[in-house]
Design an enzyme around this catalytic site. Sequence first.
Site, mmCIF file in Angstrom:
data_model
loop_
_atom_site.group_PDB
_atom_site.id
_atom_site.type_symbol
_atom_site.label_atom_id
_atom_site.label_comp_id
_atom_site.label_asym_id
_atom_site.label_seq_id
_atom_site.Cartn_x
_atom_site.Cartn_y
_atom_site.Cartn_z
ATOM 1 C CG HIS A 66 -0.239 -15.126 6.536
ATOM 2 N ND1 HIS A 66 1.067 -15.513 7.123
ATOM 3 C CD2 HIS A 66 -0.639 -15.670 5.356
ATOM 4 C CE1 HIS A 66 1.340 -16.327 5.974
ATOM 5 N NE2 HIS A 66 0.228 -16.530 5.311
ATOM 6 N N PRO A 112 0.666 -1.268 -0.004
ATOM 7 C CG PRO A 112 -0.378 -1.406 1.897
ATOM 8 C CD PRO A 112 0.867 -1.937 1.312
ATOM 9 C CD GLU A 113 3.115 3.241 -4.304
ATOM 10 O OE1 GLU A 113 3.064 4.619 -4.553
ATOM 11 O OE2 GLU A 113 3.160 2.355 -5.066
ATOM 12 N NE ARG A 118 20.320 14.182 -3.043
ATOM 13 C CZ ARG A 118 19.280 13.853 -1.972
ATOM 14 N NH1 ARG A 118 18.505 14.869 -1.588
ATOM 15 N NH2 ARG A 118 19.135 12.577 -1.760
ATOM 16 N NE ARG A 130 6.884 -9.640 0.517
ATOM 17 C CZ ARG A 130 7.395 -9.077 -0.306
ATOM 18 N NH1 ARG A 130 6.717 -8.200 -1.360
ATOM 19 N NH2 ARG A 130 8.632 -8.989 -0.542
#
Length: 271
Positions: A91, A2-3, A152, A110
């Site tokens: 899980h 998820p973002e 950068r 995970r």
Amino acid sequence: MPELPEVEITRRGIEPHLLERHLEGAEVREPRLRWRVPPRLGRTLTDRVVRRVGRRGKFLLIETDRGTILLHLGMSGSLRVLPASTPPGRHDHVDLTLEGGECLRLRDPRRFGAVLWTRGAPESHPLLSGLGPEPLGAGFSGDHLHDRSRGRKRSLHAFLLDGRVLAGIGNIYASEAAFAAGIHPARAAGRISLARYRRLGEAIRSVLEGAIARGGTTLRDFRSAEGNPGFFQLSLRVYGREGETCRRCGGTIRRRTLSGRSIYFCPRCQR
DNA sequence: ACTGGCTCCTGAGGGC
DNA sequence: TGCCCTCAGGAGCCAG
């Protein structure tokens, strides 16, 4: 996984179930997440009242009357509000139990997610204090990216993934925003003009807002707190579309590996 | 000060 | 069918 948009969808889904509710405690079946779940979490949470459900970058902040739960979904985490008697799956590592027999259940195959507790102001927690601005907040614009990128040499893609520059952007939305702004993701971040960064700032906002409006992106297993998938995957222009046709120019979408991540782009539309 | 690479973990999908 | 390999939406940590 998820973002920012998926975390925001999750936040909106759990908020009505949590606000002003009393917590009874926690059931931790597997404490070994990204960091160990605090051993006394259940006791700490007993009789706490949820005052606010916030978000900072990809962190959910469940603020109570005496401290805040920091919750991160990592790559594979999802939250549901369920009857606490629902049998947990393999899980389903942590339940935050609510008065009245419900629980907020974290599923995270995970185990890159996190459940932490802080007594103090959450913004001063080490995991949050260094985060860059919220891309949907009032303080953010392309000018900030331009300022931070001077000198950068790293790629734009790696620059956008850096949470200290900007909070909440991950691999999908970095790719999509760069496409929307017409900038090649491998270009050195320090060699992009202010005008282009301003366009990118707007692209980031509109991509994230579009994703939230469509319930997030479900590539494999993202579900909202209600269990619904998102639909923004239907709107993706480059991510996961290697070899397919660019919807803008008809060219071919390419994939490259850059600092360990797959980046997707259209070589004709992005320079 | 920056940078890329490695690492934690499980599961899915492709090739053979 | 099964085995093995690669890859996946995050991000802290480390050596160079």
